[in-house]
Design a protein around this motif. Structure first.
Motif, PDB file in Angstrom:
ATOM      1  N   THR A 129       0.780  -1.243   0.045  1.00  0.00           N
ATOM      2  CA  THR A 129       0.033   0.051   0.048  1.00  0.00           C
ATOM      3  C   THR A 129       0.830   1.208  -0.062  1.00  0.00           C
ATOM      4  O   THR A 129       0.665   2.489  -0.696  1.00  0.00           O
ATOM      5  N   ARG A 130       1.907   1.139   0.783  1.00  0.00           N
ATOM      6  CA  ARG A 130       2.835   2.448   0.787  1.00  0.00           C
ATOM      7  C   ARG A 130       3.751   2.875  -0.489  1.00  0.00           C
ATOM      8  O   ARG A 130       3.959   3.641  -0.785  1.00  0.00           O
ATOM      9  N   GLU A 131       3.918   1.548  -0.991  1.00  0.00           N
ATOM     10  CA  GLU A 131       4.606   1.734  -2.517  1.00  0.00           C
ATOM     11  C   GLU A 131       3.621   2.366  -3.486  1.00  0.00           C
ATOM     12  O   GLU A 131       4.093   3.121  -4.330  1.00  0.00           O
ATOM     13  N   LEU A 132       2.416   2.154  -3.459  1.00  0.00           N
ATOM     14  CA  LEU A 132       1.467   2.633  -4.526  1.00  0.00           C
ATOM     15  C   LEU A 132       0.757   3.715  -4.159  1.00  0.00           C
ATOM     16  O   LEU A 132       0.149   4.668  -4.922  1.00  0.00           O
ATOM     17  N   CYS A 133       0.681   4.322  -2.929  1.00  0.00           N
ATOM     18  CA  CYS A 133       0.140   5.573  -2.249  1.00  0.00           C
ATOM     19  C   CYS A 133       1.015   6.493  -1.615  1.00  0.00           C
ATOM     20  O   CYS A 133       1.894   6.029  -0.763  1.00  0.00           O
ATOM     21  N   GLU A 134       0.730   7.659  -1.411  1.00  0.00           N
ATOM     22  CA  GLU A 134       1.391   8.662  -0.715  1.00  0.00           C
ATOM     23  C   GLU A 134       0.736   8.968   0.621  1.00  0.00           C
ATOM     24  O   GLU A 134      -0.517   8.774   0.735  1.00  0.00           O
ATOM     25  N   ASN A 135       1.494   9.637   1.212  1.00  0.00           N
ATOM     26  CA  ASN A 135       1.193   9.691   2.849  1.00  0.00           C
ATOM     27  C   ASN A 135       0.328   8.528   3.385  1.00  0.00           C
ATOM     28  O   ASN A 135      -0.516   9.045   4.311  1.00  0.00           O
ATOM     29  N   VAL A 136       0.749   7.491   3.516  1.00  0.00           N
ATOM     30  CA  VAL A 136       0.380   6.429   4.323  1.00  0.00           C
ATOM     31  C   VAL A 136       1.485   5.987   5.376  1.00  0.00           C
ATOM     32  O   VAL A 136       2.474   5.610   5.027  1.00  0.00           O
ATOM     33  N   VAL A 137       0.875   6.102   6.646  1.00  0.00           N
ATOM     34  CA  VAL A 137       1.356   5.536   7.762  1.00  0.00           C
ATOM     35  C   VAL A 137       1.794   4.067   7.503  1.00  0.00           C
ATOM     36  O   VAL A 137       0.893   3.236   7.337  1.00  0.00           O
TER      37      VAL A 137
END
Length: 312
Positions: free
Chosen positions: A189-197
């Protein structure tokens, strides 16, 4: 023989709850409507509100010519009172209903000596299948999480089939973030999206009741179902897909009180089911499961009328 099945009250119901004075009115009215007596024990921070609401209920009972003792309230906040209720008040309580956080429900389930309607936390999941419609999924997910974050039907963990991670996940996460939601995600998820904790192990078993959501990518339907079995609370879970076979598999294998296909999890409510007011969502497997309303606060007995018949 003439055999008739009739509804019968459960008896005297003990309701143990924390900081919601509306439970005083809701539980008192529902139990009375079903023919039961009720003993209410609310939390210390709302004791004065609870007493005022209880006094109004008793005034209504008196005006209607009904026994005022049908709705009783424990007038003290001492935790020892909870212990006495869990013991059954000397055999005078027939059922316990807990309404509150995980620690309260766990104590009730561990210590109660009378039957309990298990109202566990709402650790609600949505799985976005590889055949999910993006626009439909985005609207359902944002509504499931953000319409009211503090109810037991609010979405807490969101899973995507890896086959649609690239096409669906970024748009849906962005929509959630634009609505004010903090997203905590796994590595994919963090690879595909910005500002993810970064999500921790604890996030998969947390009922946030807040504008926070845990997101992960799974290999497919089987892994999603395995995740729900490992971390879920048997409350409410949903699949988003245009594949009816996948939806039926989800319905068959996910052991939750409420399962949905292509609909917001915020529909997990007795009123939305046409049942009227509810005292909570029961996640156990006995007697009542799902929304607990007036009908679920009763049981059955059988009246058998004969004219001298004997059994051979």
């Amino acid at each position: 023989l003439k055999i008739e099945r009739v509804r019968t009250p459960l008896g005297v119901i003990g309701v143990i709850y924390e900081s919601r004075p509306n439970v005083t009115a809701d539980a008192g009215a529902l139990c009375l409507k079903a023919g039961n007596a009720v003993v209410l024990r609310g939390g210390s921070d709302t004791i004065h509100s609870n007493k005022a609401i209880h006094a109004a209920l008793q005034a209504g009972l008196k005006a209607a010519g009904l026994p005022e003792d049908a709705i009783q309230m424990v007038p003290v906040t001492d935790r020892a009172a909870v212990g006495e209720m869990l013991k059954g008040l000397g055999g005078n309580l027939d059922v316990i209903v807990p309404r509150g956080g995980k620690s309260l429900v766990a104590r009730v389930q561990d210590e109660a000596r009378v039957p309990v309607f298990a109202h566990l936390e709402g650790l609600v999941h949505i799985f976005v299948d590889r055949q999910a419609d993006l626009n439909k999924a985005r609207d359902i997910i944002v509504n499931s999480k953000m319409r009211r974050t503090g109810i037991c039907g609010a979405l807490e963990t969101l899973m995507f089939d890896e086959a649609v991670a690239h096409s669906h996940l970024p748009a849906i996460v962005k929509a959630l973030q634009d609505a004010g939601c903090e997203v905590r995600g796994d590595a994919r998820t963090r690879e595909l999206c910005e500002n993810v904790v970064p999500a921790s192990e604890a996030d998969w078993s947390t009922e946030y009741l807040d504008e926070i959501l845990a997101v992960r990518v799974v290999s497919g339907l089987d892994e999603a179902i395995e995740h729900i079995a490992a971390y879920g609370s048997n409350h409410t879970d949903c699949i988003l897909t245009e594949d009816t076979e996948a939806a039926e598999t989800f319905f068959q294998r996910v052991d939750s009180a409420i399962v949905l296909h292509n609909a917001s999890t915020q529909f997990a409510d007795g009123g939305e089911f046409g049942m009227g007011a509810e005292i909570g969502i029961a996640t156990g497997r006995m007697h009542a499961r799902g929304p607990v309303g007036v009908e679920q606060l009763t049981s059955f007995k059988y009246r058998v009328r004969g004219e001298g018949q004997i059994r051979s």
